[in-house]
Design a protein around this motif. Sequence first.
Motif, PDB file in Angstrom:
ATOM      1  N   UNK A   1     -15.644   0.063 -18.471  1.00  0.00           N
ATOM      2  CA  UNK A   1     -15.533   0.671 -20.070  1.00  0.00           C
ATOM      3  C   UNK A   1     -17.572   1.159 -20.656  1.00  0.00           C
ATOM      4  N   UNK A   2     -18.368   0.846 -19.443  1.00  0.00           N
ATOM      5  CA  UNK A   2     -19.790   0.645 -18.859  1.00  0.00           C
ATOM      6  C   UNK A   2     -19.694   0.972 -17.749  1.00  0.00           C
TER       7      UNK A   2
ATOM      8  N   UNK B   1      -9.386   2.587 -30.067  1.00  0.00           N
ATOM      9  CA  UNK B   1     -10.698   1.766 -29.507  1.00  0.00           C
ATOM     10  C   UNK B   1     -11.084   1.220 -27.755  1.00  0.00           C
ATOM     11  N   UNK B   2     -12.336   1.449 -27.489  1.00  0.00           N
ATOM     12  CA  UNK B   2     -12.745   0.066 -26.616  1.00  0.00           C
ATOM     13  C   UNK B   2     -12.034  -1.133 -26.641  1.00  0.00           C
ATOM     14  N   UNK B   3     -12.476  -1.333 -27.524  1.00  0.00           N
ATOM     15  CA  UNK B   3     -12.373  -3.114 -27.514  1.00  0.00           C
ATOM     16  C   UNK B   3     -10.318  -3.434 -27.787  1.00  0.00           C
ATOM     17  N   UNK B   4      -9.732  -2.046 -28.173  1.00  0.00           N
ATOM     18  CA  UNK B   4      -8.188  -2.218 -28.623  1.00  0.00           C
ATOM     19  C   UNK B   4      -7.936  -2.177 -26.771  1.00  0.00           C
TER      20      UNK B   4
ATOM     21  N   UNK C   1     -14.204  -6.066 -35.150  1.00  0.00           N
ATOM     22  CA  UNK C   1     -15.592  -5.116 -34.747  1.00  0.00           C
ATOM     23  C   UNK C   1     -15.094  -3.632 -35.156  1.00  0.00           C
ATOM     24  N   UNK C   2     -13.957  -3.615 -34.533  1.00  0.00           N
ATOM     25  CA  UNK C   2     -12.866  -2.824 -33.926  1.00  0.00           C
ATOM     26  C   UNK C   2     -12.980  -1.870 -35.367  1.00  0.00           C
ATOM     27  N   UNK C   3     -13.249  -2.292 -36.822  1.00  0.00           N
ATOM     28  CA  UNK C   3     -12.328  -1.976 -38.100  1.00  0.00           C
ATOM     29  C   UNK C   3     -13.586  -1.985 -38.374  1.00  0.00           C
TER      30      UNK C   3
ATOM     31  N   UNK D   1     -18.942   2.254 -27.966  1.00  0.00           N
ATOM     32  CA  UNK D   1     -17.589   2.594 -29.070  1.00  0.00           C
ATOM     33  C   UNK D   1     -18.277   3.933 -29.490  1.00  0.00           C
ATOM     34  N   UNK D   2     -18.859   2.751 -29.734  1.00  0.00           N
ATOM     35  CA  UNK D   2     -19.926   3.712 -31.733  1.00  0.00           C
ATOM     36  C   UNK D   2     -20.379   5.107 -30.643  1.00  0.00           C
ATOM     37  N   UNK D   3     -21.184   4.667 -29.326  1.00  0.00           N
ATOM     38  CA  UNK D   3     -21.442   6.637 -28.668  1.00  0.00           C
ATOM     39  C   UNK D   3     -20.577   8.018 -28.872  1.00  0.00           C
TER      40      UNK D   3
END
Length: 219
Positions: free
Chosen positions: A112-113, A69-72, A7-9, A53-55
């Motif tokens: 994060x959220x 990123x938030x995923x990382x 998803x990050x990529x 992360x999108x926004x």
Amino acid sequence: AYTAGVMDYLLETLEAWQQAKEKGEKVPGHNIMIKVITGASAGGMTAAISVVELFRRAALKEKPQGYKSLMYQAWVEEIDIKELLKAEDLRKDAQIKSLLDSTVIDKIADAIIRPEDPPVWQPVPYVAEKLKLYLTLSNLRGLPYTMKLKGETDLPYGMMDHADYQYIQISKDTTKVAWRRLRNAAVATGAFPVGLASRLIKRDTTEYQERVLCDGRLV
């Protein structure tokens, strides 16, 4: 962590592709529109993080050097077996709820959220204005329902349905309450039995009654 990396990529690639299109560079001229993001367990957690992360990416005019990123942050930097093997949850409540300590899961979710300070919505060319999220949940209490069967007694046949999900629509009209639901569902979907503590999801019957209107599924 693997799914989060994909998803990050994907988000990084879509962003670079959109920027190249706007500059008039020779890139594939596909029309891409993300309308739905869904996931189960760790995939549901990643789905929720991906929306934020999108926004987050869209709000940055220029990313700082070494941008993570938030995923990382969630899946590489924050989570660790050492944290899961602690006993912070037992200090708050003597009752054992799970094999692993779920405290770190709450810390990551809260960081994060943030329902009280949600990400600022803004249009993203490759994301629908009304983005639908489905996070699967195992409803331990179950949803009672009946089936009308023809027979001598003409009595309904009662059953319990434990397959559930949380539906959230992300748009410019998304409320703090909806973001709170997303946060709670993200933690709950990853709470695999015995391993992590189960979560209490507060709902009312209107959520189920409105499903036909909101997401098109029959109740």
